[in-house]
Design a protein around this motif. Structure first.
Motif, PDB file in Angstrom:
ATOM      1  N   LYS A 484      -7.198   4.908  -2.823  1.00  0.00           N
ATOM      2  CA  LYS A 484      -6.116   4.335  -2.029  1.00  0.00           C
ATOM      3  C   LYS A 484      -6.609   3.901  -0.657  1.00  0.00           C
ATOM      4  O   LYS A 484      -6.312   2.801  -0.171  1.00  0.00           O
ATOM      5  N   ILE A 485      -7.362   4.779  -0.028  1.00  0.00           N
ATOM      6  CA  ILE A 485      -7.873   4.462   1.309  1.00  0.00           C
ATOM      7  C   ILE A 485      -8.814   3.257   1.241  1.00  0.00           C
ATOM      8  O   ILE A 485      -8.790   2.384   2.126  1.00  0.00           O
ATOM      9  N   THR A 486      -9.558   3.165   0.156  1.00  0.00           N
ATOM     10  CA  THR A 486     -10.484   2.037   0.015  1.00  0.00           C
ATOM     11  C   THR A 486      -9.728   0.721  -0.113  1.00  0.00           C
ATOM     12  O   THR A 486     -10.063  -0.287   0.532  1.00  0.00           O
ATOM     13  N   ALA A 487      -8.633   0.709  -0.982  1.00  0.00           N
ATOM     14  CA  ALA A 487      -7.848  -0.526  -1.151  1.00  0.00           C
ATOM     15  C   ALA A 487      -7.148  -0.921   0.146  1.00  0.00           C
ATOM     16  O   ALA A 487      -7.115  -2.108   0.534  1.00  0.00           O
ATOM     17  N   THR A 488      -6.527   0.074   0.821  1.00  0.00           N
ATOM     18  CA  THR A 488      -5.843  -0.211   2.086  1.00  0.00           C
ATOM     19  C   THR A 488      -6.807  -0.771   3.126  1.00  0.00           C
ATOM     20  O   THR A 488      -6.513  -1.731   3.839  1.00  0.00           O
ATOM     21  N   ALA A 490      -9.551  -2.394   2.548  1.00  0.00           N
ATOM     22  CA  ALA A 490      -9.982  -3.750   2.180  1.00  0.00           C
ATOM     23  C   ALA A 490      -8.923  -4.782   2.554  1.00  0.00           C
ATOM     24  O   ALA A 490      -9.239  -5.867   3.074  1.00  0.00           O
ATOM     25  N   ALA A 491      -7.596  -4.430   2.295  1.00  0.00           N
ATOM     26  CA  ALA A 491      -6.529  -5.372   2.641  1.00  0.00           C
ATOM     27  C   ALA A 491      -6.456  -5.582   4.150  1.00  0.00           C
ATOM     28  O   ALA A 491      -6.303  -6.723   4.637  1.00  0.00           O
ATOM     29  N   GLU A 492      -6.541  -4.511   4.891  1.00  0.00           N
ATOM     30  CA  GLU A 492      -6.493  -4.642   6.350  1.00  0.00           C
ATOM     31  C   GLU A 492      -7.682  -5.456   6.866  1.00  0.00           C
ATOM     32  O   GLU A 492      -7.544  -6.242   7.810  1.00  0.00           O
ATOM     33  N   VAL A 497      -9.482 -10.495   9.174  1.00  0.00           N
ATOM     34  CA  VAL A 497     -10.386 -11.650   9.106  1.00  0.00           C
ATOM     35  C   VAL A 497      -9.604 -12.952   9.217  1.00  0.00           C
ATOM     36  O   VAL A 497      -9.999 -13.897   9.926  1.00  0.00           O
ATOM     37  N   ALA A 498      -8.406 -13.047   8.468  1.00  0.00           N
ATOM     38  CA  ALA A 498      -7.589 -14.261   8.533  1.00  0.00           C
ATOM     39  C   ALA A 498      -7.055 -14.491   9.950  1.00  0.00           C
ATOM     40  O   ALA A 498      -7.059 -15.632  10.456  1.00  0.00           O
ATOM     41  N   VAL A 499      -6.583 -13.414  10.595  1.00  0.00           N
ATOM     42  CA  VAL A 499      -6.072 -13.557  11.957  1.00  0.00           C
ATOM     43  C   VAL A 499      -7.183 -14.021  12.894  1.00  0.00           C
ATOM     44  O   VAL A 499      -6.990 -14.889  13.751  1.00  0.00           O
ATOM     45  N   ILE A 500      -8.329 -13.475  12.721  1.00  0.00           N
ATOM     46  CA  ILE A 500      -9.456 -13.861  13.585  1.00  0.00           C
ATOM     47  C   ILE A 500      -9.823 -15.326  13.367  1.00  0.00           C
ATOM     48  O   ILE A 500     -10.096 -16.078  14.316  1.00  0.00           O
TER      49      ILE A 500
END
Length: 600
Positions: A484-488, A490-492, A497-500
């Motif tokens: 779960k922590i890995t998926a979260t 990765a999404a964050e 990256v998109a915001v940047i």
């Protein structure tokens, strides 16, 4: 005249030939290599009273022999015989006994110089010597080779006695303070006695009622065969001295070498049984490999014949045995039972203390029999009498007794310069009428402890299984949380990256807008500057034309000037003067060039 001279020379030549033949055949003395010639003079002065060797010009056996080579002696006045020279090989020394010279002072046994009669104090080292056997008795013996792990205690055998309890100084008789370190020494056995004593760790093992054995550490193997043989001879001489000590003290319970060897073999066979009884195994140190012994009768016979201690017969003896003593540790316990112990005491003799120990007590057997063994027996009995019989069967009581005994031995023997490293109780014998009940009680106690331990083990096993199941559950939960922590994460990361990227594009657009504004401003400023510059230039030109027009009042003149300025720069104008005659005849050489006006 010449003929008479020739006739006279013939007898002379014949006599010379006869003399040469006589000298070569009858007078020639050839001494081969490694030999010498003992010459006896038949003529000359009589010898002084008491003299046995003659000097040059005296009658009798000449003191100085003839060396190797060719010599010529008159056979009528001299006699000679060829004998071998004295050769002292490497690893040997020669002790010289002079039969001639001045008498020694009363009480002296060694000759201080070569002019005195008796045994020379200095020995002859390796080499070839020519001493007349009629006046000098030369005996060779092995040098003293002290092995690694030993030191040599020097006892001076000549001089005035040293003070009681003090080391012998120069010219005194007694034990000297400085010891000889491992190495090869050329020493006169008549002047100095060298006792080879072990240094480092040694052991005294007291085996029940059978006796005591001293175990010494092993000797390092030397690759030099000759040196090894010298070391063996040195050790053999020391073993002979120790055997003499054992024989002289047999009544005090000290065993002989062979008895000690048999005792040691019995000890080795009995060791497994002692381990089975619960005793501690002995800490055995490596002993000298193939320790050498000698046949005592042959040694005494050789000493009588040669008067030097030089062993020739060597035979291996049992390992781990230096000597034995018929002693044992036995004492009553505090509850009245007889206790018999097998013990091993490890002690160390430091090189700096060896000479004092030797002077006070003697060699290692004497140190053990006079100092170490009595203290072991005394301390063990004194400390052991405070314990009950069952304390020596239980491990805890025996361990405490061993610690107390070791501490007391360290204190007492330390005052005598003997370092005790450990005292080990290897086996305890108690009466069977108390041993069996104690053993049965101990077995029952141990069985009860075993049952308790098994129950505790089963309980701990169940707890372990529960803990293992919990660990497995926690492991799976941890794996799910990790996914779960890995998926979260990765999404964050993608969002960030998109915001940047969007922010970067916005920043680039802002920069482009600012750059376009700057470029437009630059173009506008440049155009305005060009128009103003062009206007200023044209304006100035117009003003210039106005000023020039004002200069010429007549407009035709100004027109001519403009016309002239507009003409080509390479235009040439020629003025032709027409004189008398025709025009064509005057044109040939009469002309004048007017330079074109220069434009400014």
């Amino acid at each position: 005249m010449i003929r008479r001279l020739q006739m006279a020379a013939i007898p002379v030549c014949g006599a010379a030939v006869v003399l040469g033949v006589f000298l070569w055949t009858c007078c020639r003395v050839y001494v081969p290599e490694g030999h010498m010639a003992i010459v006896t003079s038949k003529t000359g002065r009589e010898l002084p009273p008491g003299a046995i060797l003659a000097e040059a010009g005296e009658k009798g056996v000449q003191r100085i022999p003839l060396a190797e080579g060719r010599h010529f002696l008159n056979p009528i006045n001299n006699e000679w015989r060829i004998v071998k020279a004295q050769i002292v090989r490497v690893g040997q020394v020669a002790v010289v006994t002079s039969k001639t010279g001045r008498e020694l002072p009363p009480g002296e046994i060694l000759a201080a110089d070569e002019l005195s009669k008796g045994v020379w104090k200095n020995v002859l080292g390796p080499g070839t010597y020519r001493l007349n056997p009629e006046g000098y008795d030369v005996q060779t013996m092995d040098a003293i080779s002290i092995p690694i792990g030993y030191v040599g205690v020097v006892t001076s055998q000549a001089g005035r006695p040293a003070k009681q309890g003090a080391f012998a100084g120069p010219g005194e008789k007694g034990v000297m303070e400085k010891v000889l370190q491992p190495g090869l020494y050329y020493v006169n056995a008549r002047a100095y006695q060298i006792d080879v004593v072990e240094v480092g760790m040694n052991q005294v093992s007291i085996v029940g009622k059978s006796g005591t054995v001293v175990l010494t550490k092993g000797q390092l193997v030397n690759v030099n065969g000759a040196l090894k043989e010298l070391q063996e001879n040195t050790l053999a001489r020391q073993v002979e001295r120790r055997d003499d000590y054992v024989r002289s003290n047999r009544d005090s319970g000290i065993l002989s070498q062979r008895e000690a060897s048999s005792l040691n073999m019995a000890q080795k066979q009995a060791q497994p049984a002692s381990k089975a009884d619960g005793g501690r195994p002995s800490k055995t140190m490596s002993a000298p490999g193939k320790r050498l012994g000698q046949d005592a009768e042959m040694m005494r016979e050789m000493q009588k014949r040669k008067q030097v201690p030089q062993p020739q017969v060597k035979a291996p003896v049992a390992d781990n045995v230096a000597f034995g003593m018929n002693q044992f540790v036995q004492f009553p316990s505090s509850d009245g039972f007889s206790i018999l112990l097998d013990m091993t005491v490890e002690f160390e003799l430091l090189p700096e203390n060896i000479s004092r120990i030797f002077m006070l007590y003697g060699d290692l057997p004497a140190v053990v029999s006079k100092i170490i063994l009595p203290q072991i027996l005394s301390v063990s009995r004194m400390k052991g009498s405070d314990y009950k019989a069952r304390d020596f069967i239980d491990g805890g009581g025996r361990e405490k007794f061993q610690q107390e005994m070791t501490a007391e031995l360290v204190r007492i023997l330390g005052e005598k310069h003997i370092l005790v490293r450990n005292a080990i109780v290897r086996h305890v014998e108690v009466p069977s009428d108390i041993l069996e009940p104690i053993q049965q009680a101990s077995v029952a106690k141990e069985q009860d402890l075993t049952n308790k331990t098994q129950r505790e083990t089963a309980k701990k096993q169940a707890e372990l299984n529960t803990e293992m199941a919990m660990v497995e559950q926690l492991k799976k939960e941890t794996e799910q949380k990790t996914l779960k922590i890995t998926a979260t994460t990765a999404a964050e990361m993608k969002k960030d990256v998109a915001v940047i990227e969007a922010q970067a594009k916005l920043d680039v657009a802002k920069l482009d807008l600012e750059r376009a504004a700057v470029e437009a401003k630059i173009i506008r400023t440049r155009g305005e500057a060009e128009v103003k510059a062009k206007f200023a230039v044209e304006n100035e030109k117009a003003l210039g034309e106005q000023r020039r027009a004002k200069v010429f009042k007549d407009s035709a003149t100004l027109a001519d000037l403009v016309f002239a300025e507009s003409m080509a720069s390479n235009l040439e104008i020629r003025v032709i003067h027409a004189g008398e005659g025709t025009l064509w005849t005057d044109l040939r050489g009469a002309s004048m060039t007017i330079p074109a006006p220069t434009r400014k």
